[in-house]
Motif scaffolding. Sequence first.
Motif, PDB file in Angstrom:
ATOM      1  N   GLU A   1       0.802  -1.029   0.289  1.00 26.55           N
ATOM      2  CA  GLU A   1      -0.090   0.062   0.053  1.00 26.55           C
ATOM      3  C   GLU A   1       0.996   1.474  -0.631  1.00 26.55           C
ATOM      4  OE1 GLU A   1      -2.914   0.275   3.868  1.00 26.55           O
ATOM      5  OE2 GLU A   1      -3.930  -1.897   2.376  1.00 26.55           O
ATOM      6  N   SER A   2       2.051   0.829   0.323  1.00 19.04           N
ATOM      7  CA  SER A   2       3.205   2.069   0.712  1.00 19.04           C
ATOM      8  C   SER A   2       4.216   2.728  -0.199  1.00 19.04           C
ATOM      9  CB  SER A   2       3.483   2.806   2.070  1.00 19.04           C
ATOM     10  OG  SER A   2       3.429   2.064   2.843  1.00 19.04           O
ATOM     11  N   LEU A   3       4.326   1.492  -1.831  1.00 19.26           N
ATOM     12  CA  LEU A   3       5.510   1.094  -2.049  1.00 19.26           C
ATOM     13  C   LEU A   3       4.951   1.144  -3.629  1.00 19.26           C
ATOM     14  CD1 LEU A   3       8.880   1.043  -2.161  1.00 19.26           C
ATOM     15  CD2 LEU A   3       8.854  -0.808  -2.177  1.00 19.26           C
ATOM     16  N   THR A   4       5.584   2.150  -4.385  1.00 22.00           N
ATOM     17  CA  THR A   4       4.900   1.667  -6.330  1.00 22.00           C
ATOM     18  C   THR A   4       6.322   1.677  -6.701  1.00 22.00           C
ATOM     19  OG1 THR A   4       3.074   2.810  -5.756  1.00 22.00           O
ATOM     20  CG2 THR A   4       3.904   2.848  -7.993  1.00 22.00           C
ATOM     21  N   PHE A   5       6.340   0.838  -7.499  1.00 22.98           N
ATOM     22  CA  PHE A   5       7.638   0.347  -8.916  1.00 22.98           C
ATOM     23  C   PHE A   5       6.915   1.070 -10.457  1.00 22.98           C
ATOM     24  CE2 PHE A   5       8.753  -2.367  -5.725  1.00 22.98           C
ATOM     25  CZ  PHE A   5      10.160  -1.870  -5.107  1.00 22.98           C
ATOM     26  N   GLY A   6       7.678   1.736 -10.687  1.00 23.63           N
ATOM     27  CA  GLY A   6       7.393   2.389 -12.415  1.00 23.63           C
ATOM     28  C   GLY A   6       7.943   1.622 -13.228  1.00 23.63           C
ATOM     29  N   LEU A   7       8.572   1.408 -14.403  1.00 27.59           N
ATOM     30  CA  LEU A   7       8.807   1.074 -15.707  1.00 27.59           C
ATOM     31  C   LEU A   7       8.430   1.844 -16.723  1.00 27.59           C
ATOM     32  CD1 LEU A   7      10.295  -2.199 -15.491  1.00 27.59           C
ATOM     33  CD2 LEU A   7      11.341  -0.406 -14.682  1.00 27.59           C
ATOM     34  N   GLY A   8       9.334   2.754 -18.269  1.00 23.05           N
ATOM     35  CA  GLY A   8       8.171   3.253 -18.922  1.00 23.05           C
ATOM     36  C   GLY A   8       9.309   3.388 -19.782  1.00 23.05           C
ATOM     37  N   TYR A   9       8.934   3.257 -21.584  1.00 26.81           N
ATOM     38  CA  TYR A   9      10.458   3.408 -22.771  1.00 26.81           C
ATOM     39  C   TYR A   9       9.859   3.589 -23.592  1.00 26.81           C
ATOM     40  CZ  TYR A   9      13.541   2.281 -25.487  1.00 26.81           C
ATOM     41  OH  TYR A   9      14.483   2.304 -26.549  1.00 26.81           O
ATOM     42  N   ARG A  10      10.038   4.602 -24.029  1.00 27.36           N
ATOM     43  CA  ARG A  10       9.758   5.421 -25.440  1.00 27.36           C
ATOM     44  C   ARG A  10      10.776   5.950 -26.325  1.00 27.36           C
ATOM     45  NH1 ARG A  10       5.741   9.220 -27.117  1.00 27.36           N
ATOM     46  NH2 ARG A  10       4.694   9.119 -25.230  1.00 27.36           N
TER      47      ARG A  10
ATOM     48  N   VAL B   1      12.846   5.139 -18.485  1.00 26.69           N
ATOM     49  CA  VAL B   1      12.714   5.316 -17.684  1.00 26.69           C
ATOM     50  C   VAL B   1      12.107   4.437 -15.838  1.00 26.69           C
ATOM     51  CG1 VAL B   1      11.439   8.048 -18.339  1.00 26.69           C
ATOM     52  CG2 VAL B   1       9.993   6.328 -17.717  1.00 26.69           C
ATOM     53  N   ALA B   2      12.479   4.532 -14.957  1.00 27.56           N
ATOM     54  CA  ALA B   2      12.233   3.549 -14.143  1.00 27.56           C
ATOM     55  C   ALA B   2      12.357   4.807 -12.652  1.00 27.56           C
ATOM     56  CB  ALA B   2      13.598   2.593 -13.385  1.00 27.56           C
ATOM     57  N   GLY B   3      11.117   4.085 -11.844  1.00 30.50           N
ATOM     58  CA  GLY B   3      11.002   4.702 -10.574  1.00 30.50           C
ATOM     59  C   GLY B   3      10.396   4.291  -9.728  1.00 30.50           C
ATOM     60  N   VAL B   4      10.756   5.138  -8.397  1.00 31.96           N
ATOM     61  CA  VAL B   4       9.833   4.386  -7.172  1.00 31.96           C
ATOM     62  C   VAL B   4       9.138   5.724  -6.278  1.00 31.96           C
ATOM     63  CG1 VAL B   4      12.341   4.494  -5.281  1.00 31.96           C
ATOM     64  CG2 VAL B   4       9.853   2.575  -5.141  1.00 31.96           C
ATOM     65  N   THR B   5       7.954   5.137  -5.880  1.00 35.15           N
ATOM     66  CA  THR B   5       7.452   5.999  -4.852  1.00 35.15           C
ATOM     67  C   THR B   5       6.822   5.044  -3.517  1.00 35.15           C
ATOM     68  OG1 THR B   5       6.348   7.686  -6.755  1.00 35.15           O
ATOM     69  CG2 THR B   5       5.515   7.511  -4.356  1.00 35.15           C
ATOM     70  N   TYR B   6       7.226   5.933  -2.318  1.00 37.20           N
ATOM     71  CA  TYR B   6       7.296   5.299  -1.264  1.00 37.20           C
ATOM     72  C   TYR B   6       6.713   6.510   0.396  1.00 37.20           C
ATOM     73  CZ  TYR B   6       8.162   3.185   3.697  1.00 37.20           C
ATOM     74  OH  TYR B   6       8.226   3.169   5.251  1.00 37.20           O
ATOM     75  N   CYS B   7       4.502   5.968  -0.058  1.00 34.97           N
ATOM     76  CA  CYS B   7       4.449   6.929   1.155  1.00 34.97           C
ATOM     77  C   CYS B   7       4.671   6.344   2.793  1.00 34.97           C
ATOM     78  CB  CYS B   7       2.961   6.575   0.572  1.00 34.97           C
ATOM     79  SG  CYS B   7       2.545   6.944  -0.848  1.00 34.97           S
TER      80      CYS B   7
ATOM     81  N   ASP C   1       0.155   9.358   5.378  1.00 36.26           N
ATOM     82  CA  ASP C   1      -0.935  10.262   4.892  1.00 36.26           C
ATOM     83  C   ASP C   1      -0.142  11.237   4.316  1.00 36.26           C
ATOM     84  OD1 ASP C   1      -2.191   7.795   4.800  1.00 36.26           O
ATOM     85  OD2 ASP C   1      -3.635   8.551   6.268  1.00 36.26           O
ATOM     86  N   LEU C   2       0.683  12.013   4.670  1.00 29.46           N
ATOM     87  CA  LEU C   2       1.180  13.466   4.005  1.00 29.46           C
ATOM     88  C   LEU C   2       2.755  13.355   3.739  1.00 29.46           C
ATOM     89  CD1 LEU C   2       0.233  14.780   8.208  1.00 29.46           C
ATOM     90  CD2 LEU C   2      -1.110  14.658   6.309  1.00 29.46           C
ATOM     91  N   LEU C   3       3.429  12.314   3.839  1.00 24.63           N
ATOM     92  CA  LEU C   3       4.458  12.272   3.201  1.00 24.63           C
ATOM     93  C   LEU C   3       4.589  11.365   2.100  1.00 24.63           C
ATOM     94  CD1 LEU C   3       7.086  14.559   3.768  1.00 24.63           C
ATOM     95  CD2 LEU C   3       7.353  12.759   5.217  1.00 24.63           C
ATOM     96  N   SER C   4       5.804  11.605   1.190  1.00 26.61           N
ATOM     97  CA  SER C   4       5.575  10.727   0.298  1.00 26.61           C
ATOM     98  C   SER C   4       7.215  11.185  -0.414  1.00 26.61           C
ATOM     99  CB  SER C   4       4.462  10.881  -1.410  1.00 26.61           C
ATOM    100  OG  SER C   4       3.446  10.631  -0.821  1.00 26.61           O
ATOM    101  N   LEU C   5       7.599   9.882  -0.453  1.00 23.74           N
ATOM    102  CA  LEU C   5       9.530  10.457  -1.305  1.00 23.74           C
ATOM    103  C   LEU C   5       9.480  10.103  -2.535  1.00 23.74           C
ATOM    104  CD1 LEU C   5      11.172   9.079   1.530  1.00 23.74           C
ATOM    105  CD2 LEU C   5      10.505  11.305   1.192  1.00 23.74           C
ATOM    106  N   HIS C   6      10.098  10.180  -3.871  1.00 21.43           N
ATOM    107  CA  HIS C   6      10.387   9.815  -4.692  1.00 21.43           C
ATOM    108  C   HIS C   6      11.540   9.893  -5.381  1.00 21.43           C
ATOM    109  CE1 HIS C   6       5.843  10.940  -5.659  1.00 21.43           C
ATOM    110  NE2 HIS C   6       5.864  11.928  -5.438  1.00 21.43           N
TER     111      HIS C   6
END
Length: 387
Positions: A219-228, A257-263, A266-271
């Motif tokens: 619920e707090s950790l999201t990974f993403g990958l993208g290619y153009r 691109v490759a990235g991660v978001t960590y919440c 509820d008030l603070l998120s890191l990218h």
Amino acid sequence: MRYAILILVFAVFAFGTACADDTRTSIGDTPRTYSHYLNSQQAALCGASAATGGVSACFYNPAAASRHDGISGQATIRLNRKSRDYFPDGDEHYESSDGVFLFSHAVAVKSSDNLTLGFSYACPSYRQLELTGTRPTVDDMVTVYKQYEGTFTGSLRFFEAVIASRIGSSDQGALGVSAGVVSLEESVRDVYVGDELEKARVKGMGFTAAAGFLFDATESLTFGLGYRWGSDVKVRSDDWYGEDRRDETSKTQATAVAGVTYCLNDLLSLHASYVRNGWDKASSTLSAYSEDGGARDEHEEPLATGAFGIESAILDDKLTLRAGYSIAMSNDIEVGIVPENSIGFGGVWSFEEYAIEAALVREQFSEGGETAQVTNYGFYTSVGYIF
């Protein structure tokens, strides 16, 4: 030898500039490499959410468009100002004036069940520059300095359909693709005052496509990958320094691109994100100068950039503050102007289904290995909605 200007403004990956060296500037330089951030979120976070953001990130990761149910979208304008410290200030000197306004990004999508459909417009590369000053020329075997005026324009615009789908038993993942057409246009008008006007113009269209993946590990950790993929653009010039017509090709960069978001709560998120721009694969067969049969320099290396950002929600989640930083992680490019780092600040005010975003980003670029030869300030304003 004819004169042209190279601008490369980069955001996490995209950046901005200009260059006053005849031996490595030409028409064809500006559109083939992306030159600025697209929207307020990217600018404030310096691209740290390029792989994991919402609809604002769908240009780099189409799967990001699937994060909301119902209807959502965003539109952005950019105001821009540059300073160039590499210009000579002796007998040869220049003053520059840049166009400041740009409609840089718009996206609208609708989600139903697990499927998201929509449309995206993006302009990641743009130039509108007027240059005046004195530059040397040879007259009767003697070098003299004459008044010079030049106008340089360029744009690279993407028009795409976006399709994304949530996958997994609990919709933890998402796949997305976007495809459409890319439009390229450039022009050069330069002249020594009192002499004949030199001018050239090229324009063309090609196919463009991107794909991406998003995964919520928790619920707090999201990974993403993208290619153009890079786009092969067939360009035509109906006015090429006195020639009737020229049909040539231009290839834009490929971007991963490759990235991660960590919440944290509820008030603070890191990218965090890593962006690899394939400048070494971008090319153009049109040149605004005639050495080597019109051949032009190419970037010999790709450009890798790392970005880090933070978001904090306050005032009962009505106001979200953002800050970000990006830095070139590998930079062996010696030809042209390349981004060194950027720092951004911004925020978003949310009310009902709408939101207003703003960001200010300061970007620095090196020219020929010299630090901070170009400084760019960009102000972004976005309007978004989620129904």
